[in-house]
Structures are given as structure tokens and as C-alpha cells.
Design an enzyme around this catalytic site. Structure first.
Site, mmCIF file in Angstrom:
data_model
loop_
_atom_site.group_PDB
_atom_site.id
_atom_site.type_symbol
_atom_site.label_atom_id
_atom_site.label_comp_id
_atom_site.label_asym_id
_atom_site.label_seq_id
_atom_site.Cartn_x
_atom_site.Cartn_y
_atom_site.Cartn_z
ATOM 1 N N ARG A 1 0.673 -1.242 -0.193
ATOM 2 C CA ARG A 1 -0.024 -0.012 -0.019
ATOM 3 C C ARG A 1 0.924 1.207 -0.077
ATOM 4 N NH1 ARG A 1 -1.738 0.739 4.335
ATOM 5 N NH2 ARG A 1 -1.177 -1.273 5.540
ATOM 6 N N TYR B 1 -1.609 -3.122 -6.859
ATOM 7 C CA TYR B 1 -1.527 -3.975 -5.352
ATOM 8 C C TYR B 1 -2.669 -4.054 -4.757
ATOM 9 C CZ TYR B 1 -0.467 -5.025 -0.672
ATOM 10 O OH TYR B 1 -0.451 -5.697 0.429
ATOM 11 N N LYS C 1 -9.799 -2.344 1.628
ATOM 12 C CA LYS C 1 -9.367 -0.987 2.452
ATOM 13 C C LYS C 1 -10.092 0.340 1.952
ATOM 14 C CE LYS C 1 -6.191 -3.681 4.236
ATOM 15 N NZ LYS C 1 -6.641 -4.185 5.548
ATOM 16 N N HIS D 1 -10.573 -2.522 11.328
ATOM 17 C CA HIS D 1 -9.512 -3.443 10.798
ATOM 18 C C HIS D 1 -9.243 -4.483 11.777
ATOM 19 C CE1 HIS D 1 -5.036 -3.626 9.238
ATOM 20 N NE2 HIS D 1 -6.032 -4.507 8.793
ATOM 21 N N SER E 1 -1.281 -4.047 10.002
ATOM 22 C CA SER E 1 -0.977 -4.929 8.736
ATOM 23 C C SER E 1 0.287 -5.954 9.091
ATOM 24 C CB SER E 1 -0.808 -4.075 7.828
ATOM 25 O OG SER E 1 -2.031 -3.320 7.616
ATOM 26 N N CYS F 1 0.877 -8.158 11.145
ATOM 27 C CA CYS F 1 1.374 -8.476 12.417
ATOM 28 C C CYS F 1 0.587 -9.819 12.937
ATOM 29 C CB CYS F 1 0.722 -7.426 13.548
ATOM 30 S SG CYS F 1 1.800 -5.990 13.428
ATOM 31 N N LYS G 1 -2.419 -11.136 11.862
ATOM 32 C CA LYS G 1 -4.007 -11.443 12.040
ATOM 33 C C LYS G 1 -4.389 -12.808 11.588
ATOM 34 C CE LYS G 1 -6.482 -7.597 10.979
ATOM 35 N NZ LYS G 1 -6.188 -7.074 10.047
ATOM 36 N N THR G 2 -3.886 -13.086 10.283
ATOM 37 C CA THR G 2 -4.466 -14.071 9.544
ATOM 38 C C THR G 2 -4.042 -15.319 10.523
ATOM 39 O OG1 THR G 2 -4.358 -13.189 7.370
ATOM 40 C CG2 THR G 2 -4.365 -15.635 7.388
ATOM 41 N N ASP H 1 -9.655 -9.855 8.487
ATOM 42 C CA ASP H 1 -9.062 -8.605 8.252
ATOM 43 C C ASP H 1 -10.132 -7.481 8.555
ATOM 44 O OD1 ASP H 1 -7.046 -6.933 7.425
ATOM 45 O OD2 ASP H 1 -7.884 -6.744 5.299
ATOM 46 N N ARG I 1 1.832 -12.225 -1.108
ATOM 47 C CA ARG I 1 0.563 -12.338 -0.245
ATOM 48 C C ARG I 1 -0.046 -13.769 -1.081
ATOM 49 N NH1 ARG I 1 -1.790 -8.613 3.195
ATOM 50 N NH2 ARG I 1 -0.331 -7.131 3.208
HETATM 51 C C1 OXD Z 1 -3.222 -4.680 4.929
HETATM 52 C C2 OXD Z 1 -4.040 -5.878 4.317
HETATM 53 O O1 OXD Z 1 -2.465 -4.207 4.439
HETATM 54 O O2 OXD Z 1 -5.019 -6.608 4.919
HETATM 55 O O3 OXD Z 1 -3.560 -4.466 6.102
HETATM 56 O O4 OXD Z 1 -3.681 -6.341 3.294
HETATM 57 MN MN MN Z 2 -5.423 -5.630 6.833
#
Ligand code: OXD
Ligand code: MN
Length: 585
Positions: A73, A201, A210, A230, A252, A254, A256-257, A277, A375
Site C-alpha cells: 500500500r 497492489y 481497504k 480493521h 497489517s 502482525c 492477524k491471519t 481482516d 501474499r
Molecule cells: C493490510 C492488508 O495491508 O490487509 O492490512 O492487506
Molecule cells: Mn489488513
């Protein structure tokens, strides 16, 4: 007579001048055709958009290599164009809407010449949900068209649903000539409109994600009385079979997934994934907070994903239904024709091409084969632990809200705030070390309230006030908790093992919400004593656990001072209640 949607598509085509216009219907057959266009006809940086991966080990999977300048991003090129700058706030780049549109019109004139303009009608949220929103995105690249099919409920039913209405969220996207000097992601919240040019991207180009589900939706949430966050949404099943739903916000890249589909190390516990997300949250008629995941796909960071760190993600990637599954900027094991990244299971393959397709030498120090922000994009329905409530139009009731960040020092492994107002204050002063998910220096501490600093579509002072108001609308607001898996020791090693062991922390959190776990009071909140956490079978020495749970008031002074400077930026938009909390220290 043409509908407002048809007129808008015509108008945009008049500007972009595509060779053809293709209205997507969301079928599998169509997805195959679009993938085919990406394999053969469409090019990025001189290469085909897609490369097909090994059909037997990675069925339905394609590698996409983006333009080397277009890998994350671009927050400095992202604007929120409210009519006035103060509404956008110091947390957003701003340009007057007219000036922004003139600039983008110049850049977009003829930008799709020789290309197909895909018209993507999609829903964010289940179509039967009162919280869902109908949207249409235009794009000129198969990669985005296929990604949107994975990430959203895309199909011609949405065109019927919109009918003759003006009420749909519009997104115009073109990769343009991928020139970073001509790259902009601009939001027009009052018009439900996003205009993105020059980047392919994910976070810049999949406009349902987002751009709409956070930036525009957060603004709609302010006006309509709900929250767009988020956050992951998970159900935690305990050994008695009770499922407690919680949301968790982390910046982002960190983890999450990983947290969203964690495989618990404590027997009898199970995690069910509702979202990884984004959460849209409303106060229901019962006075509780309810959350839906507006997306249908997972767009996660590949490096570090393995059977040890996230077995359910590995299984999701191998599930092999034809959605398809995309890999962006990973490396390639050229002998097996499989995607590869640092931290994947097994030995480093002999013959690796890096994320730009160049031969890679693993002995060369510091050189990464996969881009650190590479990704995968996969359908959530392929996830073996997807929650049975995933498609529930009402969403799930939330019992706890968790905020986290990447902090080498200071922040304890977990703590609970004293109540809603104190929790909002603590989330507002959150800081995290930056990652590769956005283009900026990596590892610097930045204030990232609620993990929303790149995503809040209006002045964050007003956003904090909105959070306080939402709390007042609830009968018994969920507890607000903070986590930090990332503390390091003197040798720079992570102290907490993380991953499956994080269930121990989730267990303490849900037991707190049921008043079944103890804590001690500290100046920053309620922190577990080592004995309050289930440590059976855990391989962390007692003194290390104590270190992780320590609160040193002296060290917090610097943190508070820095947070105060951050709060000052919001001037009179900063709610008095948060200064009140600040002054308690
Ligand atoms: C982020 C994403 O950048 O979920 O947070 O792609
Ligand atoms: Mn995200």
C-alpha cells in the site's frame, strides 16, 4: 432507458476509452476465461499477468508478479477528499475534491486504451444482511477481476439488486502505466466513490477492501451509527462446547491471519474463523455488539506461513477448488513449479526464482526470494475451520474486543482495560512497529490507534468520539483487551512462543468476560498474574513469564508523553473524555 449504473459505466468508459467492456457474472466458467486472458494476452511489465502453478500439488493456483515498484500500500499517495481538510483530519492526506478529480481525469484520459474494462458488481456482506452494501468496481486487469471474485460476493445478482437505484458504491480502477509518479488512490466519501490509478497492489486496487470496507465505510459508520474496523472475527470454542466470539485489531502484517485460524495448543479448544481482516459492527436490538465480515476471501502475508505457524492456512491453500488461489510476488520453486517463500515447510529448494523471476542464490546474505509483503489470495470457504456462522446475515455477538501491536518492549503480553472509556483511550494511544505491508521505513514506532491509522476515512479525533458514543449505546459493552506477542529478550529473540500457544491468552480473555479468571490491578489496567494463565505444558520459564507481564510505571512515562503529543495533533476534535483518561495517567 439506461439505469444510473449503466450511465456511470458509460461515462467512465468515455474517459478511459477501453477497447471493450465486459460485465462480469461471477461464474466459474467466466473466471477461467479471465484467468486465460491473464495467462496469455494481458501483460504487466512485459510479462503475462498469471503463471499457472503445479496442477497436482497446487490445483487452481496462479502466480502473479507485480511491477517492482508496486508491492505494498502507498499511504503517501492515498487521499481522502472530504470537502474540507479538517474532516479528513491530520491522519489523512487531503485534496479538495474538485482539484482531485481534475488531476485524476487528466491521468485517466484514455488509460484503458487497448485493454478490456471489466465491470465487477459485488456485495460487501451477505446479500440478505441489513448491513451489506452493493458495489461496482471497474478495472482493466484480470488480476484484480479474479481477486475481487475471491474476496467478495461477485455476481450479476448485484446488478439486479441495484436496479434503477443510485445507491451503490462506485470504484474506478486502472493500472495506468504503473508509473509511481502517476499513482493515486483517492476517496470521495460523500459520493461513495473511490478512484485508483497506477497500482495493481491489493490494498490499492481491490477497492472493496481497504478503500471501501474501511475508509468509506468508517465514514458511513459515523453517519449511520456503526463501526467499520480493521479486525479479525473469531469464535473460541471451549471444552464444554461453548463458543465465545471476539474481534481483534492488529496492524497489517502482525499475524492477524494466523490468529484468525489458530490451531490451539490446549486440548479441547477450537478456533472458528469468521473473518481475518475486516469487521463491520452494529449495536443490535438486544443492546449487544454484532459483527459481520464483509469479505469472502483471505489476502494474507505468505512469508512465515507454515504447518507450524498456521496449519489451517496451509490446508486452505491446498484445498484446490476452482476459485482460484493466487500468489503475488512469492518466489518460485522452478523444479516443482510451486510457490515458495521464506519460512515455508521443507528444505530450501535448489532452483529458486525470486519474486521478480530472477535466479536466486540463498547463500547471498539478506536477500529474500519472496517479497516480504508477498501474499496469497484464497477463498475463505476453503478454510477447514471457517465458522458455520460465516454466512449468517446477522453476524455474531461479540464478547471481547482485542487490540494488539508489534512492540519489542514495554507492552505486556496481555491486559484488560478498566472499562469502555479507558479501553478507548488505551486503543487511541496504541503504537506499533511498522512492517512491509506499506511503503515506509520498517521497524519504526508509529502511533496506530485501533490499527486504523491508514484506514480511518475521517478525522480520528471524531473517530474516538464515535467509539465513545457506541459504548454508550450498549447495555453491557464488551471488555477491551490488549495483547503483544512481540516482546524480545536481550538477544533479540521473541520471548513468547506465539502461534498455537496464543490460545492461553485467549482463554484468559474469555474467562475474564465470564468472571472466571483473576488479575491484578496496575496503572495501565488489569494484568494476569502468572498463575492466572493456563501454563500447563508451556515451555516458558516462570521468570520470563513474569517479565512478559511486568508493568513498570517509570517506563510508561515516555510512552504517555509521546501519546500526548499525538493526541494534540487532533486539537479540539479530541474528545475531553480521552484527555480526562490521559490526565489520570
Ligand atoms: C493490510 C492488508 O495491508 O490487509 O492490512 O492487506
Ligand atoms: Mn489488513
Amino acid at each position: 432507458m439506461a439505469t444510473p449504473l449503466e450511465r456511470w459505466v458509460e461515462e467512465q468508459a468515455g474517459l478511459a476509452e477501453p477497447e471493450s467492456i465486459y460485465w462480469c457474472d461471477g461464474t466459474e466458467e467466466e473466471a477461467r476465461k479471465i484467468v486465460e486472458a491473464g495467462l496469455t494476452k494481458e501483460k504487466i511489465n512485459g510479462h503475462s499477468v498469471f503463471h499457472e502453478l503445479n496442477r497436482s500439488s497446487f490445483p487452481g493456483s496462479y502466480l502473479h508478479r507485480s511491477h517492482p515498484t508496486d508491492v505494498a500500500r502507498t499511504e503517501h499517495l492515498t487521499y481522502v477528499c472530504h470537502p474540507d481538510k479538517v474532516t479528513a483530519g491530520p491522519n489523512n492526506n487531503w485534496m479538495p475534491p474538485l482539484e482531485a478529480k481534475e488531476k485524476l481525469s487528466r491521468l485517466s484520459k484514455g488509460c484503458m486504451r487497448g485493454r478490456t474494462m471489466y465491470v465487477l458488481p459485488y456485495m460487501m456482506g451477505h446479500p440478505d444482511s441489513p448491513y451489506a452494501k452493493a458495489c461496482v468496481q471497474l478495472t482493466d486487469i484480470s488480476y484484480v477481476a479474479v481477486s475481487m471474485r475471491i474476496m467478495t460476493r461477485l455476481g450479476k445478482g448485484v446488478v439486479r439488486k441495484i436496479g434503477g437505484s443510485e445507491n451503490f458504491v462506485r470504484g474506478f480502477h486502472s493500472v495506468g502505466d504503473l508509473d509511481p509518479e502517476k499513482r493515486f488512490i483517492m476517496h470521495f466519501p460523500d459520493e461513495n466513490f473511490v478512484w485508483s490509478i497506477g497500482s495493481g497492489y491489493g490494498g490499492n486496487a481491490l477497492l472493496g477492501k481497504k478503500c471501501f470496507s474501511l475508509r468509506i465505510a468508517s465514514w458511513l459508520g459515523l453517519k449511520e451509527g456503526w463501526l467499520a474496523e480493521h479486525m479479525i472475527i473469531i469464535g473460541i470454542e471451549d471444552p464444554e462446547g461453548r463458543i465465545t466470539y471476539v474481534v481483534a485489531a492488529l496492524p497489517s502484517a502482525c499475524g492477524k491471519t494466523n490468529l484468525a485460524m489458530l490451531q490451539p495448543s490446549i486440548p479441547g479448544y477450537k478456533i472458528w474463523t469468521v473473518g481475518d481482516d475486516i469487521a463491520w459492527m452494529n449495536v443490535g436490538p438486544d443492546g449487544r455488539l454484532w459483527a459481520i465480515n464483509p469479505e469472502t476471501g483471505l489476502f494474507g502475508v505468505a512469508p512465515g506461513t507454515s504447518l507450524k505457524t498456521n496449519p489451517n492456512m496451509v490446508r486452505t491453500l491446498k484445498a484446490g477448488t476452482f476459485y482460484p488461489t493466487l500468489y503475488t510476488n512469492t518466489a518460485l520453486d522452478a523444479d516443482r513449479n510451486e510457490p515458495w517463500w521464506e519460512g515455508r515447510d521443507g528444505p530450501v529448494p535448489e532452483n529458486v526464482l525470486d519474486w521478480q523471476g530472477r535466479r536466486w542464490d540463498h547463500l547471498q546474505q539478506d536477500s529474500k526470494a519472496a517479497h516480504p509483503n508477498s501474499r496469497f489470495t484464497a477463498a475463505i470457504s476453503q478454510c477447514p475451520v471457517v465458522s458455520r456462522e460465516f454466512n449468517n446475515p446477522k453476524g455474531v455477538p461479540i464478547s471481547a474486543i482485542i487490540f494488539g501491536g508489534r512492540r519489542t518492549e514495554l507492552i505486556p503480553l496481555v491486559y484488560e482495560s478498566f472499562g469502555w472509556q479507558h479501553g478507548v483511550f488505551s486503543a487511541a494511544r496504541m503504537g506499533s512497529e511498522t512492517t512491509a505491508a506499506a511503503i515506509h521505513s520498517i521497524g519504526a514506532l508509529r502511533r496506530d490507534p485501533m490499527a486504523m491509522i491508514p484506514f480511518c476515512g475521517y478525522n480520528m479525533g471524531d473517530y474516538f468520539g464515535h467509539w465513545l458514543d457506541i459504548g454508550k449505546k450498549m447495555k453491557d459493552p464488551p471488555g477491551i483487551f490488549f495483547i503483544n506477542w512481540f516482546r524480545r529478550d536481550e538477544d533479540g529473540k521473541f520471548i513468547w512462543p506465539g502461534f498455537g500457544e496464543n490460545i492461553r491468552i485467549l482463554k484468559w480473555i474469555i474467562n475474564r468476560t465470564n468472571r472466571k479468571a483473576g488479575a491484578r490491578e496496575t496503572p495501565i489496567g488489569l494484568v494476569p498474574r502468572p498463575g492466572d494463565i493456563d501454563t500447563r505444558g508451556l515451555d516458558v520459564p516462570a521468570e520470563k513469564l513474569e517479565e512478559l507481564l511486568e508493568v513498570n510505571p517509570g517506563e510508561w512515562d515516555r510512552e504517555t508523553e509521546d501519546a500526548g503529543k499525538f493526541f494534540e495533533k487532533f486539537g479540539d476534535r479530541m474528545p475531553a473524555e480521552l484527555w480526562e483518561e490521559f490526565n489520570k495517567k
